[in-house]
Motif scaffolding. Structure first.
Motif, PDB file in Angstrom:
ATOM      1  N   VAL A  65      -4.031  13.990  -7.853  1.00  0.00           N
ATOM      2  CA  VAL A  65      -3.549  13.028  -8.843  1.00  0.00           C
ATOM      3  C   VAL A  65      -3.573  11.616  -8.253  1.00  0.00           C
ATOM      4  CG1 VAL A  65      -1.531  12.256 -10.154  1.00  0.00           C
ATOM      5  CG2 VAL A  65      -2.146  14.677 -10.135  1.00  0.00           C
ATOM      6  N   ALA A  66      -3.240  11.494  -6.980  1.00  0.00           N
ATOM      7  CA  ALA A  66      -3.255  10.186  -6.321  1.00  0.00           C
ATOM      8  C   ALA A  66      -4.648   9.574  -6.353  1.00  0.00           C
ATOM      9  CB  ALA A  66      -2.764  10.315  -4.882  1.00  0.00           C
ATOM     10  N   GLN A  67      -5.660  10.390  -6.042  1.00  0.00           N
ATOM     11  CA  GLN A  67      -7.033   9.891  -6.073  1.00  0.00           C
ATOM     12  C   GLN A  67      -7.452   9.511  -7.489  1.00  0.00           C
ATOM     13  OE1 GLN A  67      -9.471   8.942  -4.159  1.00  0.00           O
ATOM     14  NE2 GLN A  67      -8.363   9.244  -2.254  1.00  0.00           N
ATOM     15  N   VAL A 111      -1.727   8.709 -16.044  1.00  0.00           N
ATOM     16  CA  VAL A 111      -3.041   8.560 -16.677  1.00  0.00           C
ATOM     17  C   VAL A 111      -4.069   9.379 -15.902  1.00  0.00           C
ATOM     18  CG1 VAL A 111      -4.909   6.955 -17.218  1.00  0.00           C
ATOM     19  CG2 VAL A 111      -2.531   6.281 -17.621  1.00  0.00           C
ATOM     20  N   GLY A 112      -4.015   9.281 -14.572  1.00  0.00           N
ATOM     21  CA  GLY A 112      -4.940  10.036 -13.739  1.00  0.00           C
ATOM     22  C   GLY A 112      -4.833  11.531 -13.961  1.00  0.00           C
ATOM     23  N   ARG A 113      -3.608  12.034 -14.080  1.00  0.00           N
ATOM     24  CA  ARG A 113      -3.433  13.476 -14.296  1.00  0.00           C
ATOM     25  C   ARG A 113      -4.029  13.901 -15.634  1.00  0.00           C
ATOM     26  NH1 ARG A 113       2.403  16.482 -14.290  1.00  0.00           N
ATOM     27  NH2 ARG A 113       2.696  15.108 -16.077  1.00  0.00           N
ATOM     28  N   ARG A 114      -3.883  13.057 -16.637  1.00  0.00           N
ATOM     29  CA  ARG A 114      -4.451  13.409 -17.939  1.00  0.00           C
ATOM     30  C   ARG A 114      -5.980  13.408 -17.892  1.00  0.00           C
ATOM     31  NH1 ARG A 114      -0.728  10.563 -22.572  1.00  0.00           N
ATOM     32  NH2 ARG A 114      -2.592  11.039 -23.787  1.00  0.00           N
ATOM     33  N   THR A 115      -6.570  12.534 -17.059  1.00  0.00           N
ATOM     34  CA  THR A 115      -8.032  12.559 -16.931  1.00  0.00           C
ATOM     35  C   THR A 115      -8.497  13.820 -16.221  1.00  0.00           C
ATOM     36  OG1 THR A 115      -8.116  11.353 -14.808  1.00  0.00           O
ATOM     37  CG2 THR A 115      -8.109  10.037 -16.837  1.00  0.00           C
ATOM     38  N   LEU A 116      -7.676  14.330 -15.299  1.00  0.00           N
ATOM     39  CA  LEU A 116      -8.029  15.577 -14.624  1.00  0.00           C
ATOM     40  C   LEU A 116      -8.060  16.744 -15.613  1.00  0.00           C
ATOM     41  CD1 LEU A 116      -5.934  15.286 -11.328  1.00  0.00           C
ATOM     42  CD2 LEU A 116      -8.401  14.950 -11.612  1.00  0.00           C
ATOM     43  N   ASN A 117      -7.344  16.572 -16.711  1.00  0.00           N
ATOM     44  CA  ASN A 117      -7.335  17.596 -17.759  1.00  0.00           C
ATOM     45  C   ASN A 117      -8.430  17.354 -18.794  1.00  0.00           C
ATOM     46  OD1 ASN A 117      -5.123  18.902 -16.614  1.00  0.00           O
ATOM     47  ND2 ASN A 117      -3.662  17.608 -17.709  1.00  0.00           N
ATOM     48  N   GLY A 118      -9.296  16.363 -18.506  1.00  0.00           N
ATOM     49  CA  GLY A 118     -10.441  16.142 -19.374  1.00  0.00           C
ATOM     50  C   GLY A 118     -10.310  15.022 -20.376  1.00  0.00           C
ATOM     51  N   GLU A 119      -9.194  14.309 -20.366  1.00  0.00           N
ATOM     52  CA  GLU A 119      -8.992  13.230 -21.333  1.00  0.00           C
ATOM     53  C   GLU A 119      -9.613  11.933 -20.821  1.00  0.00           C
ATOM     54  OE1 GLU A 119      -5.269  11.281 -23.892  1.00  0.00           O
ATOM     55  OE2 GLU A 119      -4.966  12.969 -22.505  1.00  0.00           O
ATOM     56  N   GLY A 120     -10.038  11.075 -21.718  1.00  0.00           N
ATOM     57  CA  GLY A 120     -10.579   9.788 -21.333  1.00  0.00           C
ATOM     58  C   GLY A 120      -9.474   8.879 -20.810  1.00  0.00           C
ATOM     59  N   PRO A 136       0.815  -1.214   0.000  1.00  0.00           N
ATOM     60  CA  PRO A 136       0.000   0.000   0.000  1.00  0.00           C
ATOM     61  C   PRO A 136       0.850   1.266   0.000  1.00  0.00           C
ATOM     62  CG  PRO A 136       0.114  -0.898   2.204  1.00  0.00           C
ATOM     63  CD  PRO A 136       0.779  -1.897   1.307  1.00  0.00           C
ATOM     64  N   ALA A 137       0.201   2.395  -0.201  1.00  0.00           N
ATOM     65  CA  ALA A 137       0.888   3.686  -0.238  1.00  0.00           C
ATOM     66  C   ALA A 137       1.553   3.993   1.099  1.00  0.00           C
ATOM     67  CB  ALA A 137      -0.106   4.790  -0.587  1.00  0.00           C
ATOM     68  N   ALA A 138       2.709   4.638   1.025  1.00  0.00           N
ATOM     69  CA  ALA A 138       3.440   5.145   2.190  1.00  0.00           C
ATOM     70  C   ALA A 138       3.948   4.048   3.117  1.00  0.00           C
ATOM     71  CB  ALA A 138       2.589   6.145   2.973  1.00  0.00           C
ATOM     72  N   THR A 151       5.712   1.691 -10.925  1.00  0.00           N
ATOM     73  CA  THR A 151       4.565   1.528 -11.817  1.00  0.00           C
ATOM     74  C   THR A 151       3.398   2.425 -11.426  1.00  0.00           C
ATOM     75  OG1 THR A 151       3.620  -0.319 -10.538  1.00  0.00           O
ATOM     76  CG2 THR A 151       5.220  -0.855 -12.267  1.00  0.00           C
ATOM     77  N   GLY A 152       3.384   2.878 -10.172  1.00  0.00           N
ATOM     78  CA  GLY A 152       2.333   3.790  -9.751  1.00  0.00           C
ATOM     79  C   GLY A 152       2.353   5.085 -10.539  1.00  0.00           C
TER      80      GLY A 152
END
Length: 206
Positions: A73-75, A40-49, A10-12, A33-34
């Motif tokens: 970004v973690a979430q 990918v998560g950051r790109r979705t925050l910018n509106g990308e699928g 797990p994290a931390a 790998t995280g």
């Protein structure tokens, strides 16, 4: 020599620190790998699928690790990591990295169970919820993020729940993984144990 070290947890909990130390000690390549899922998560925050982002991920997307280690970004990373299509898009990249000549260390959530079930060395690094929350809170505050310990603890609990409950590649320790509990074990001792285990397998492979 091609030797793969799979480090999950797990994290931390300290798996990244241990992975980097092992890689440096043996001269192996290292992949967090995280960061792939964070990118990918950051790109979705910018509106990308999410699926398109995973399929088109490039090295530049993971070049700035610090920018990928924010709470939002973690979430987002935890959410996209629960999507089978995203995980499938990133599997080949991870497996190719794992079998590179010269040895490789990969850390994540499902390396020893899904990505590299045949890895020569498997470790599962963990710690209590309280210890992990305090570590992550200290790290985030040190980087200038305004966040409370309670918020960090809640964030980690939600990520743990999502990572362990997802249908595709849930976070769990491989049956043959060495367990390292860093809540009662110093990082130096944990690194020493990890290096000892890898050294044993490296000698056997010669």
């Amino acid at each position: 020599m091609s030797l793969t070290v799979a480090i999950d947890g797990p994290a931390a909990a300290g798996k990244g620190t241990i992975a980097r130390a092992v890689a440096e000690h043996f001269g192996f390549a290292h992949l967090d790998t995280g960061l792939l899922y964070r990118a990918v998560g950051r790109r979705t925050l910018n509106g990308e699928g999410a699926i398109m982002a995973a399929q088109s991920l490039t090295a530049e997307d993971v070049a700035d690790a610090d920018a990928l280690r924010t709470p939002d970004v973690a979430q987002a990373a935890s959410q996209v990591a629960a999507m089978p299509e995203v995980r499938a898009a990133l599997v080949d990249f991870q497996r190719a990295f794992a079998r590179r000549i010269g040895g490789a260390v990969l850390d994540g959530r499902d390396i020893g169970t899904v990505i590299c079930p045949d890895a020569e060395v498997k470790l599962f690094v963990t710690a209590t919820d309280d210890v992990r929350a305090r570590r992550r809170h200290k790290e985030l505050v040190g980087k200038g993020h305004e966040v409370t310990l309670e918020e960090v603890a809640a964030d980690l609990a939600e990520r743990d729940r999502r990572d362990a409950a997802r249908i595709t590649a849930p976070m769990t320790a491989a049956a043959d993984a060495l367990l390292l509990d860093t809540s009662t074990l110093s990082i130096d001792d944990a690194v020493a144990r990890a290096i000892e285990r890898v050294g044993q397998q490296a000698s056997a492979a010669i």
